[in-house]
Structure formats: C-alpha cells, structure tokens
Design an enzyme around this catalytic site. Structure first.
Site, PDB file in Angstrom:
ATOM      1  N   LYS A  24       0.832  -1.202   0.000  1.00  0.00           N
ATOM      2  CA  LYS A  24       0.000   0.000   0.000  1.00  0.00           C
ATOM      3  C   LYS A  24       0.866   1.252   0.000  1.00  0.00           C
ATOM      4  O   LYS A  24       0.671   2.157  -0.808  1.00  0.00           O
ATOM      5  CB  LYS A  24      -0.913  -0.023   1.232  1.00  0.00           C
ATOM      6  CG  LYS A  24      -2.112   0.882   1.122  1.00  0.00           C
ATOM      7  CD  LYS A  24      -2.968   0.815   2.395  1.00  0.00           C
ATOM      8  CE  LYS A  24      -3.742  -0.481   2.493  1.00  0.00           C
ATOM      9  NZ  LYS A  24      -4.330  -0.677   3.841  1.00  0.00           N
ATOM     10  N   ARG A  94      -3.121   3.316   8.477  1.00  0.00           N
ATOM     11  CA  ARG A  94      -3.484   2.175   7.631  1.00  0.00           C
ATOM     12  C   ARG A  94      -2.388   1.120   7.601  1.00  0.00           C
ATOM     13  O   ARG A  94      -1.229   1.431   7.383  1.00  0.00           O
ATOM     14  CB  ARG A  94      -3.741   2.654   6.202  1.00  0.00           C
ATOM     15  CG  ARG A  94      -4.581   3.895   6.107  1.00  0.00           C
ATOM     16  CD  ARG A  94      -4.648   4.434   4.687  1.00  0.00           C
ATOM     17  NE  ARG A  94      -5.281   3.505   3.768  1.00  0.00           N
ATOM     18  CZ  ARG A  94      -5.313   3.682   2.452  1.00  0.00           C
ATOM     19  NH1 ARG A  94      -4.713   4.743   1.909  1.00  0.00           N
ATOM     20  NH2 ARG A  94      -5.907   2.814   1.673  1.00  0.00           N
ATOM     21  N   GLY A 103      -8.389  -6.767   4.021  1.00  0.00           N
ATOM     22  CA  GLY A 103      -9.287  -6.925   5.157  1.00  0.00           C
ATOM     23  C   GLY A 103      -8.709  -7.701   6.324  1.00  0.00           C
ATOM     24  O   GLY A 103      -9.373  -7.901   7.330  1.00  0.00           O
ATOM     25  N   MET A 105      -5.870  -7.031   8.117  1.00  0.00           N
ATOM     26  CA  MET A 105      -5.327  -6.218   9.193  1.00  0.00           C
ATOM     27  C   MET A 105      -6.146  -4.942   9.303  1.00  0.00           C
ATOM     28  O   MET A 105      -7.149  -4.791   8.627  1.00  0.00           O
ATOM     29  CB  MET A 105      -3.872  -5.939   8.944  1.00  0.00           C
ATOM     30  CG  MET A 105      -3.033  -7.159   9.247  1.00  0.00           C
ATOM     31  SD  MET A 105      -1.349  -6.874   8.866  1.00  0.00           S
ATOM     32  CE  MET A 105      -1.443  -6.424   7.178  1.00  0.00           C
ATOM     33  N   ARG A 362      -3.454  -1.538  -6.418  1.00  0.00           N
ATOM     34  CA  ARG A 362      -2.649  -2.761  -6.297  1.00  0.00           C
ATOM     35  C   ARG A 362      -3.029  -3.683  -7.438  1.00  0.00           C
ATOM     36  O   ARG A 362      -4.100  -3.511  -8.034  1.00  0.00           O
ATOM     37  CB  ARG A 362      -2.905  -3.451  -4.955  1.00  0.00           C
ATOM     38  CG  ARG A 362      -4.327  -3.904  -4.822  1.00  0.00           C
ATOM     39  CD  ARG A 362      -4.620  -4.591  -3.498  1.00  0.00           C
ATOM     40  NE  ARG A 362      -6.051  -4.630  -3.280  1.00  0.00           N
ATOM     41  CZ  ARG A 362      -6.646  -4.416  -2.112  1.00  0.00           C
ATOM     42  NH1 ARG A 362      -5.937  -4.136  -1.050  1.00  0.00           N
ATOM     43  NH2 ARG A 362      -7.954  -4.484  -2.011  1.00  0.00           N
ATOM     44  N   HIS A 482     -16.915  -8.034   0.952  1.00  0.00           N
ATOM     45  CA  HIS A 482     -15.916  -8.911   1.556  1.00  0.00           C
ATOM     46  C   HIS A 482     -16.043 -10.329   1.017  1.00  0.00           C
ATOM     47  O   HIS A 482     -15.072 -10.950   0.595  1.00  0.00           O
ATOM     48  CB  HIS A 482     -16.077  -8.909   3.080  1.00  0.00           C
ATOM     49  CG  HIS A 482     -15.149  -9.863   3.753  1.00  0.00           C
ATOM     50  ND1 HIS A 482     -15.512 -11.151   4.061  1.00  0.00           N
ATOM     51  CD2 HIS A 482     -13.858  -9.727   4.122  1.00  0.00           C
ATOM     52  CE1 HIS A 482     -14.475 -11.761   4.618  1.00  0.00           C
ATOM     53  NE2 HIS A 482     -13.463 -10.912   4.670  1.00  0.00           N
ATOM     54  N   SER A 798      14.881 -41.016  -9.710  1.00  0.00           N
ATOM     55  CA  SER A 798      13.715 -40.201  -9.403  1.00  0.00           C
ATOM     56  C   SER A 798      13.806 -39.880  -7.912  1.00  0.00           C
ATOM     57  O   SER A 798      13.863 -40.786  -7.081  1.00  0.00           O
ATOM     58  CB  SER A 798      12.431 -40.962  -9.713  1.00  0.00           C
ATOM     59  OG  SER A 798      11.335 -40.179  -9.354  1.00  0.00           O
ATOM     60  N   CYS A 865       9.424 -37.448  -8.029  1.00  0.00           N
ATOM     61  CA  CYS A 865       8.072 -37.989  -8.017  1.00  0.00           C
ATOM     62  C   CYS A 865       7.371 -37.800  -6.675  1.00  0.00           C
ATOM     63  O   CYS A 865       6.309 -38.323  -6.450  1.00  0.00           O
ATOM     64  CB  CYS A 865       8.064 -39.458  -8.416  1.00  0.00           C
ATOM     65  SG  CYS A 865       8.944 -40.503  -7.257  1.00  0.00           S
ATOM     66  N   TYR A 885      12.742 -33.627 -15.325  1.00  0.00           N
ATOM     67  CA  TYR A 885      11.287 -33.555 -15.231  1.00  0.00           C
ATOM     68  C   TYR A 885      10.812 -33.557 -13.784  1.00  0.00           C
ATOM     69  O   TYR A 885      11.566 -33.915 -12.878  1.00  0.00           O
ATOM     70  CB  TYR A 885      10.629 -34.719 -15.984  1.00  0.00           C
ATOM     71  CG  TYR A 885      10.802 -36.061 -15.307  1.00  0.00           C
ATOM     72  CD1 TYR A 885       9.896 -36.498 -14.330  1.00  0.00           C
ATOM     73  CD2 TYR A 885      11.869 -36.898 -15.624  1.00  0.00           C
ATOM     74  CE1 TYR A 885      10.061 -37.710 -13.691  1.00  0.00           C
ATOM     75  CE2 TYR A 885      12.038 -38.116 -14.992  1.00  0.00           C
ATOM     76  CZ  TYR A 885      11.135 -38.518 -14.024  1.00  0.00           C
ATOM     77  OH  TYR A 885      11.289 -39.719 -13.376  1.00  0.00           O
TER      78      TYR A 885
HETATM   79  P1  ADP Z   1      -7.699  -2.220   3.685  1.00  0.00           P
HETATM   80  O1  ADP Z   1      -6.255  -2.560   3.612  1.00  0.00           O
HETATM   81  O2  ADP Z   1      -8.476  -3.108   4.556  1.00  0.00           O
HETATM   82  O3  ADP Z   1      -8.278  -2.015   2.321  1.00  0.00           O
HETATM   83  P2  ADP Z   1      -7.349   0.615   3.884  1.00  0.00           P
HETATM   84  O4  ADP Z   1      -6.175   1.089   4.636  1.00  0.00           O
HETATM   85  O5  ADP Z   1      -7.219   0.608   2.421  1.00  0.00           O
HETATM   86  O6  ADP Z   1      -7.782  -0.809   4.423  1.00  0.00           O
HETATM   87  O7  ADP Z   1      -8.554   1.532   4.318  1.00  0.00           O
HETATM   88  C1  ADP Z   1      -9.851   1.225   3.964  1.00  0.00           C
HETATM   89  C2  ADP Z   1     -10.548   2.396   3.350  1.00  0.00           C
HETATM   90  O8  ADP Z   1     -10.512   3.513   4.206  1.00  0.00           O
HETATM   91  C3  ADP Z   1      -9.951   2.899   2.071  1.00  0.00           C
HETATM   92  O9  ADP Z   1     -10.362   2.152   0.989  1.00  0.00           O
HETATM   93  C4  ADP Z   1     -10.509   4.299   2.012  1.00  0.00           C
HETATM   94  O10 ADP Z   1     -11.800   4.287   1.480  1.00  0.00           O
HETATM   95  C5  ADP Z   1     -10.558   4.699   3.458  1.00  0.00           C
HETATM   96  N1  ADP Z   1      -9.412   5.564   3.765  1.00  0.00           N
HETATM   97  C6  ADP Z   1      -8.191   5.193   4.184  1.00  0.00           C
HETATM   98  N2  ADP Z   1      -7.396   6.267   4.332  1.00  0.00           N
HETATM   99  C7  ADP Z   1      -8.121   7.350   3.986  1.00  0.00           C
HETATM  100  C8  ADP Z   1      -7.872   8.741   3.904  1.00  0.00           C
HETATM  101  N3  ADP Z   1      -6.689   9.246   4.210  1.00  0.00           N
HETATM  102  N4  ADP Z   1      -8.872   9.531   3.504  1.00  0.00           N
HETATM  103  C9  ADP Z   1     -10.075   9.018   3.186  1.00  0.00           C
HETATM  104  N5  ADP Z   1     -10.385   7.732   3.233  1.00  0.00           N
HETATM  105  C10 ADP Z   1      -9.422   6.893   3.625  1.00  0.00           C
HETATM  106 MG    MG Z   2      -7.778  -0.798   1.006  1.00  0.00          MG
END
Ligand code: ADP
Ligand code: MG
Ligand code: MG
Length: 943
Positions: A24, A94, A103, A105, A362, A482, A798, A865, A885
């Site tokens: 990220k 984040r 989702g 962490m 990503r 999710h 093998s 194998c 192989y």
């Molecule tokens: P995950 O890794 O679970 O996707 P994120 O860190 O991406 O969690 O956060 C989830 C959501 O929170 C993001 O998709 C975004 O919509 C919102 N978010 C995160 N940081 C910001 C920010 N600085 N401003 C506005 N929304 C944010």
């Molecule tokens: Mg996200």
C-alpha cells in the site's frame, strides 16, 4: 553510526519499495510520483514493525521521534495541525504488508478528532452531521482496532437508534443522531474499558500505530498468511495519511474499482462500485447497495437484479451519470495506472466535493478465468509480453479451472428449481448442505459434510468457514463486498447480493418466495450465473480450451522442465494426458492390488506364504493382473515414457484384519487355497508385524529377501511393453523399471541384476526387440551421499522427496502434523517441508546427488516424483538444479506446466546479466569475423 530510516514520506518512496513500505505504502508513493491526486502522508516501514516485535512489543524512541518529525512535516505540508481545534489535521492510520492481505489487518480513519476538535469543526464547516459521523466512526474503529471492542457491538447501538427513529439506513440519521451516537459510543467505551475515550491526538496516534503493528499477528492475519505462504517475518508497514472525506454530503462518495472485471477479466466497460455520502469500508461492508461506476455496468447490474431502467436512474445512477467530470478523471487514472503497472489494478478512491482522490492501487485479485483472459488480452493489446503474461498468473490458481462445473444438461433440467438469483461474484459450482455460521461450516466440514455457507454478509472472521464451504451465498453486498473479494481470492464459488433471501441465523433457516430452507437442506450454487438452486446438481470434469489452452501453449513453449504424472490406473493416466502430462513418473504397482477381490486375495496369498512354493503360487496369480495393469497404463499414455516402481510398502499393509468377520472370512479362503491353517496366517501376521514399518522391511529390501517378487514384476512389465509395441508399431515404448528405497550401491546392483536377467530372458524367449531402463529412487539420504557409486548401476534417478524429507528430518510425514504447528508458532520452521522442498537441507542432498550422479553417468535422466513435484516453489528449485522432469498428480499437471515456465523465466532473468555479457562477446566475435571477411573479400577483389 547513522540511525536507520524508519519513516518515508510519500514523496520519498516508490513502487519498487514494497518490501520496506508494504504494498500500500509503495503504491501510494508511486501514485504520488505519477502526479495522481493522493492525500499526502508517510509510511512507517516493515522494519519498524519487526523492531517493535524485537523490542518486546514496544515502539522504541528512535521510531517515535522519526514519526514525530514526519508528522510535523505533514502538518506543514497540509497547513493543518493534529489536535488544533481551529485547523485540525485528521489522518488515517493504515496497515499495509508486502503482499496484499485485503481486510486481514486494521485501519483507523479520522484520527485526531476529539470533543473540542469536533465542536470547532462542526461550527466552522457548518456541517455537524459530517463531523459527528466522522467522530463516531473514529470511536468505533479505534475501540475495535486498539482496544479489541468488536465493531459489531457498536452496530447494535446504531440499530437501536435507527429503530427508535424508525429509519433503515445510516444516511437517514441526522446531525443530532450522529452526535448522540458519538456520545453513546464513548459511554460504551468507558463502561467496557473503565477509562475515558482518549482525547489527546498524539496519544491516539501512537496507540493506533502500535495497534496496526499488533494486527500483524491477529488470528485471521495468521490464518491468511498460512493459506498464502506469506512468511511471518515480513511485518506490516503503517501508513499515516491526511484524510479526505467522502461523507461530507451528496457531492461526496467513496468507492472501489478495477481496470478490468475481476470476475471475468472483461474490459467491456469500466467496472467498479461507489456509495454517495459514505466513508472507507462502507462499500465493502455492504451497509447499503452500492452503485456502479459506469452507465453500461449499471444497466447490466440492474438487469441482473430485475430493476427497471427508470428505477435505476432515479435510485442507483452510475458515477458516469451522477458526476460525469469526476468519472472522467477516474477513467483517466484507470488507463494511466494499467499502462504504468502492466497489470490489472484494483483501486480505492474517495470523492470530496466532486474532487477525486486516490487512496490505493494494487494488482487486482481475480478469478482464474479472469486471470487468463486478462493475460491473453494484454498480450493481444501489446501491453505486455508473453513472458510478462505468464508471470501474471498464480500457478496454484489454475486449480480452480480444473474442478468440475455443473453438468449443462442437468442444469437446464433444473431451471424450475432456481430459488434465487444474486450477483455472480466468484465463478464455480457447488452443492451442499446449508449452514448459517462460519463456525458451523467448519464443524460440519470436519465431519466430512459438504456445506454451503449462507450469510447476511461475511466479515474477515468468517474466512476459515468460507474456506471449507463448497459455495458461499450472501444476502447483502456487491461485487466488491468482503465475501466476493475473499471468495475470488481463494477460488471459492460465491453468489453475493442475493436480496430475495431473508436469513435468520437464530432460527437457522432462510426463506425465499415463501419457501423455507432449514439448516442441513441441500442447495446448489452457480457462481458463474449467480443462480441458487434447490437440491443437488451433478457436475462434469473440466477441459482445457480457449484462453486456457492458448496460455498453456505459451507456458509449454517457454519451459525446459518436462512434466510427468503420478498415475496408478489407466484412468488417471488418461486424465493427466488431457491435462498435458508428457509421461508417467511414478506407477505405484501396489495400488492396483486393491482394485478387485481377486487381486487383493492374490497379494494376501503372497504375504502369508510360508515357503517358496506357496510364494510361487501367489506370484503366478498376481503376474497376469500386473501385466494387464501395466498394459492399460502404456495404452493410455500412447507411447509416452512410463516409470514403474517395484513393490514398495511393507507386506503387512495388505494383510486382512483378523479382528473383523470380513477379514476372517478372507483369511479362511486364502488358507484353503494355500493349504494352510488360520493359525498359520495369524503366525505370518505376527511375524510381519514391525515396530516402525516405515523404516522396516519394504522397498528393494523385499526383493533382497524374495528375489522372485522383483523378477515377476520385471516379467510383467517387459511382457506388457513388448505387447504394446507390437500393437502400436510406431510407439517404441522404453519402459523404465524403478527400484525403490535403495541406500547401498550393492543392494541396488543385486536387485538390478535380478530385474535385468529376467527382462533379458523374456525378450530373448519372445524373440522380441525391446529397450528398457533400470533406475532407482533417491529417497534415503545414504543413496544421495553415495550417488557417484549408485549411478554406476542406475540409468535414471527419481527423487522420492516425501521419503527423502522424512528421512532427512527424521520425522514421519504421518505424524509431523501433530507438532509442526508448535514449530510454526515459535518461528522455527516457516512452513511444511512436505509441501515445499526444504532447500537448505534436503535440497543440499539433491544437489549433491545430481552432481555426483552426472559425474559418473553424464546422460543420467533425473526427475522428482514426490508431492513436491506439483508445488510451484519446489519446481523452481528443481528447475534450477537441472532436473529433467517433475512428476505430480494429474490435477497438478497444469499447475506444474505453468510453474516450470515461470521458473525458466525467473532463471533467465536471474542470469540476465550473464546472458547480456554473452551477447556482447558474441557481437564482438561477429564484428571481428565480419572485418576478417571484409579483408578476404578485399584481397579477393585485388586478385
Ligand atoms: P484495507 O487494507 O483493509 O483495504 P485501507 O487502509 O485501504 O484498508 O482503508 C480502507 C478504506 O478507508 C480505504 O479504501 C478508504 O476508502 C478509506 N481511507 C483510508 N485512508 C483514507 C484517507 N486518508 N482519507 C479518506 N479515506 C481513507
Ligand atoms: Mg484498502
Ligand atoms: Mg518412497
């Protein structure tokens, strides 16, 4: 000594730094460098996370001081200050690991808000609803992530208030309601935690950072890592980013989108979802029905949901219709990012006052079918090379395409049994008994039942239950919910947004159109169409065609490693050929003994024989069965190489169980045939008993004691081979006879001589011409150590990596599961050495054996194998050490084909420098040659 840099501003990082900044953080920096609208911030490195754990779960002063410095910089950059009521900076905190773990962490939004800040903001913005919506969300997220107070408990408070007010949706709550909620949330926090909700923003920040580090080791993250082979020492980075707001009103929104459809791979329209006046995870959490990004997508969605065009336009307009300029900006970003990353992207964005902000990009998770379509399309579009395309698909994922789909005819006949239709969130087909919780799904699956998990919506806690389900159905949620995302990630069949169904988890039932389905009732789910059926639907095996075939042809052209299969029956062999197997690397002769009562009886006679006369009788019974079996496999393989292993297991395994009536009856019959008594049989059984059969009288040791067994098997193989070559004049099969469990060169020589003498005799007797090979398995460490000697006799090896692994580690593969868990927990082993070859130890033995074997016999043929033959990580190693192989079970053949191609590409890339140097040298040589040629030409001209 310079101190380590633990914090990077978004302006300091880039996309190649994912190990340090997490995916990220690296991609936020990369987007910033592309001049895309990214709210500014900084990233605390994965090394800081590891340091946090090394320091006994404490953030040390050095790290905190670097955070502080960067915060000050960010405050300046933004012209705002954390905790300053007049001009407050709010941030998100984040998580973000090296590999995407959606989702798994935690993330906290709106940090920096407190009572005073909120009041000032409400006044200044003239938008108290927005302010208190943000505040109550912050309390909720902080309590959950930092203090372990489940979000769900706050949802209860929201639901109570909604009921009181007689409203259904969050957006219907007004400013006062939000203020009330904030107050109630803080009170709840206080009663639960015995302290006031923290009001000091710097304290909020430090605790949030720490909580994100901690979330690296929460249960669901650990489970996810195990499932996806992510090492526990990678750690997570933490991103601190200034907030933008999608919840400020109707000109604001938040959403998720993909550069191509993650379910099908299609590029027909811009695919994604958004929610007006919402924040963060609202789209994914399924609190409201999300709207589609593009008009075309929106119309398609409405059609699927049975919503009229009029209603769609009014209630669920696309972003393209509701905010055309912002849509355009987003569409531009989509094109830019895909061209930049050369891969399909999954993006998260927020719109504040119609202005677009990018919050994440990503490489998008996608279904196997989508992965192939994207790869093949991108090559056609000239966006990526074939090599790049091959690297884009996870080999393991191909497995999803090899599993059965619903039988088309049966499906047609079942049209009247469609009970509901939702979104085709993740393709596939599954039938099973309905369960309503992930816990039940797990429990029922452990009892061997097939289950379909039906839920209102899923959350990260459900991941294990989803994993064991044949299919998942959710009432709420869109294509990026999710359930949909996780199901696609694990190749599970899923239908989401199935709004016709109403679920009662309490009563353990769901109703749809007046019909009630109880826990345990069977339903079928088609993730490709979104249909849910009453009852079970039969399935048919998969085939390799279309994009799949094209892609696999590229893989075949690219790899140098051959792929064989482990097959014990003609059916398995034929299946494997369809999946692309180029030979059989392992026939376990004993497996077919269990096929018919006559066969099992014959092998049992052999086991209880008390003298060579009885043994001869038993072997005479077995021989025609063996010959017939080998012939069948040769026929199925159509002339491709086949390696047959001589009898391997200890004889004890075949004995009837004298404790049961059935076993007794079988024993009586054998006794009669052999002219012995039941007592004799019991005696034989007692004699065959071993304390440690795995290391007992098995493999070639049986042939040393009873040479007539090996001789019989050699006869059966050679006769079958002669027959097949006679029938198919152009096949010229060269059977490979493999002697198992060798540890001593003389032992191999002894058994090989018996086999060869018998084989040559058959060939001479039948006046036939037949080439054959005799080789061995390398599965005892001693054989690897003495490979130089062993290769004098063995024409091929093998590597039996299952046994080689257990003998090298000194623990049994059948028992290791009991304690390996402790080794993972204590970070002694990262993963199961029976699943991924242990390069450090077992790999060393393999390398040695290869080198010494080749030194003795340069043309020695080498393969694997064991189970590792179908494991991509292991295949990379086998390719590197120069095996010819790998052999794996039929269903893993396509996986191995792709993994072998990727291994070849990686090896080339690794040797890239060397390859270029060679090219240069060649170019120089060519230039010299050219010059010389010119000279001679000149000379010739002069003459
Ligand atoms: P995950 O890794 O679970 O996707 P994120 O860190 O991406 O969690 O956060 C989830 C959501 O929170 C993001 O998709 C975004 O919509 C919102 N978010 C995160 N940081 C910001 C920010 N600085 N401003 C506005 N929304 C944010
Ligand atoms: Mg996200
Ligand atoms: Mg073995």
């Amino acid at each position: 000594m310079a101190t380590k840099k633990y914090v990077y501003k978004f302006t300091e990082g880039n996309g190649s730094m994912r190990e340090l900044l997490g995916g990220k953080g690296a991609n936020l920096a990369e987007m910033a460098s592309l001049d895309l609208p990214v709210p500014m911030g900084f990233t605390i490195t994965t090394e800081a996370c590891n340091q946090y754990y090394a320091d006994g779960e404490k953030i040390n002063e050095e790290i905190m001081s670097q955070v502080q410095k960067n915060l000050t910089w960010l405050e300046k950059f933004m012209g705002k200050k954390l905790g300053d009521p007049k001009n407050p900076l709010l941030v998100s905190v984040r998580s973000g690991a090296r590999a995407s773990m959606p989702g798994m962490m935690d993330t906290i939004l709106n940090l920096g808000i407190n009572d005073e800040v909120a009041e000032a903001m409400a006044e200044a913005s003239n938008n108290p609803r927005f302010v208190y919506d943000s505040y109550r969300r912050f309390v909720q997220m902080f309590s959950d992530v930092v203090m372990g107070l489940s979000k769900k408990r706050f949802e209860v408070i929201i639901d109570e208030l909604k009921e009181e007010k007689g409203v259904k949706l969050d957006v219907e709550l007004d400013a006062d309601d939000m203020k009330t909620l904030t107050k109630k949330f803080k009170e709840f926090y206080k009663t639960e935690k015995g302290e006031e909700f923290p009001q000091d923003p710097p304290v909020q920040l430090e605790r949030a950072i720490e909580a994100v580090f901690r979330s690296w080791n929460n249960e669901r993250a650990i489970f996810y890592r195990k499932m996806n082979d992510i090492p526990s020492d990678w750690g997570t980075a933490v991103n601190v980013q200034s907030m933008v707001f999608g919840n400020m009103g109707t000109d604001c929104a938040t959403g998720v989108c993909f550069t191509r459809n993650p379910s099908t791979g299609s590029n027909a329209y811009f695919y994604g979802e958004y929610l007006i006046n919402a924040q963060g995870e609202d789209v994914v959490a399924g609190v409201r029905t999300p709207q589609q990004i593009s008009k075309k997508g929106s119309q398609e969605w409405a059609k699927g949901m049975g919503i009229s065009e009029k209603e769609r336009k009014e209630k669920y307009p696309s972003l393209e219709e509701s905010m055309p300029e912002t849509f355009q900006a987003l569409d531009d970003v989509r094109k830019k990012l895909e061209a930049h990353y050369h891969d399909m992207q999954d993006m998260e964005f927020t719109i504040q006052d119609r202005r677009l902000f990018m919050l994440q990009t990503r490489n998008g998770k996608r279904t196997a079918a989508a992965a192939l379509k994207v790869a093949v399309d991108m090559v056609a579009e000239g966006l990526v090379s074939e090599d790049e395309a091959l690297m884009m698909v996870e080999p393991k994922q191909l497995d999803d395409l090899l599993h059965p789909t619903f039988d088309a005819a049966a499906l047609k006949a079942k049209q009247s049994d469609i009970i509901a239709k939702g979104l085709a969130a993740s393709p596939g087909a599954g039938s099973g008994q309905v369960v309503f919780t992930a816990t039940d799904a797990k429990a029922w699956a452990e009892e061997g039942k097939k289950v379909v998990l039906v839920r209102l919506e899923t959350s990260p806690e459900d991941i294990e239950g989803m994993h064991v389900s044949q299919a998942i159905v959710t009432v709420r949620g869109g294509m990026t919910s999710h359930a949909a995302v996780v199901a696609r990630g694990m190749g599970a069949c899923c239908v989401s947004g199935c709004g016709d169904i109403s679920v009662s988890e309490e009563k353990r039932q769901f109703t749809v159109n007046g019909e009630t389905f109880k826990e345990g009732d069977v339903i079928s789910v088609d993730g490709t169409t979104g249909c849910v059926y009453r009852g079970e639907i039969p399935t048919v095996p998969a085939t390799i065609s279309g994009n799949f075939k094209k892609f696999m042809d590229w893989a075949d052209a690219r790899r140098t490693l051959k792929i064989r299969t482990n097959a014990d029956t003609p059916g398995d062999a034929a299946r494997a050929v369809e999946f692309g197997a180029e030979g059989v690397g392992l026939v376990r002769t004993e497996h077919m003994f269990f096929n018919t009562p006559e066969r099992i009886k014959a092998i049992r006679m052999l086991c209880v024989s008390r003298n060579s006369e009885q043994r001869a009788k038993a072997l005479a019974e077995l021989e025609p069965y063996q010959q017939e079996d080998f012939y069948g496999i040769f026929e199925a393989m159509k002339g491709r190489s086949v390696t047959i292993r001589l009898l391997d297991p200890p004889l004890h395994e075949f004995l009837p169980n004298l404790e049961t009536a059935e076993g007794k009856a079988a024993a009586k019959e054998i006794a009669k045939d052999l002219g012995i008594t039941l007592k004799d049989i019991a005696q034989a059984a007692a004699e065959l008993h071993e304390f440690n059969p795995m290391m007992g009288h098995r493999g070639c040791r049986l042939d040393v004691t009873y040479p007539e067994i090996g001789a019989m098997q050699a006869r059966a193989i050679i006769n079958a081979a002669i027959d097949i070559n006679k029938k198919h004049r152009n096949w010229k099969l060269v059977p490979e006879i493999m002697i198992p469990l060798v540890g001593e060169p003389k032992e191999l020589e002894y058994v090989a001589n018996i086999v060869k003498a018998e084989a040559d005799k058959v060939i001479a007797d039948r006046k036939a011409k037949l080439e054959y090979k005799v080789g061995t398995m390398i599965e005892i460490p001693r054989a690897a150590l003495l490979s130089g000697e062993i290769a004098k006799t063995a024409e091929f090896y093998s590597f039996g990596t299952n046994d080689l692994t257990q003998m090298t580690f000194g623990f049994s593969r059948d028992d290791a599961g009991k304690f390996l868990g402790d080794y993972y927990d204590k970070h002694i082993y990262e993963n199961d050495p029976f699943a991924h070859v242990d390069v450090a130890g077992v790999g060393q033995l393999i390398k040695m054996a290869v080198a010494a074997g080749k030194a003795t016999r340069p043309d020695i043929h080498l393969g694997v194998c064991g189970e590792h033959g179908g494991d991509p990580a292991s295949i990379e190693f086998f390719n590197e050490v120069g095996l010819n192989y790998v052999s794996c079970s039929p269903y893993r053949v396509p996986i191995a084909r792709l993994a072998a191609a990727q291994a070849a590409i990686r090896l080339d890339r690794k040797n890239g420098v060397a390859a270029k140097v060679v090219k240069k040298v060649q170019a120089k040589k060519a230039a010299v040659k050219k010059a010389a040629a010119k000279k001679t030409a000149k000379k010739a001209a002069k003459k």
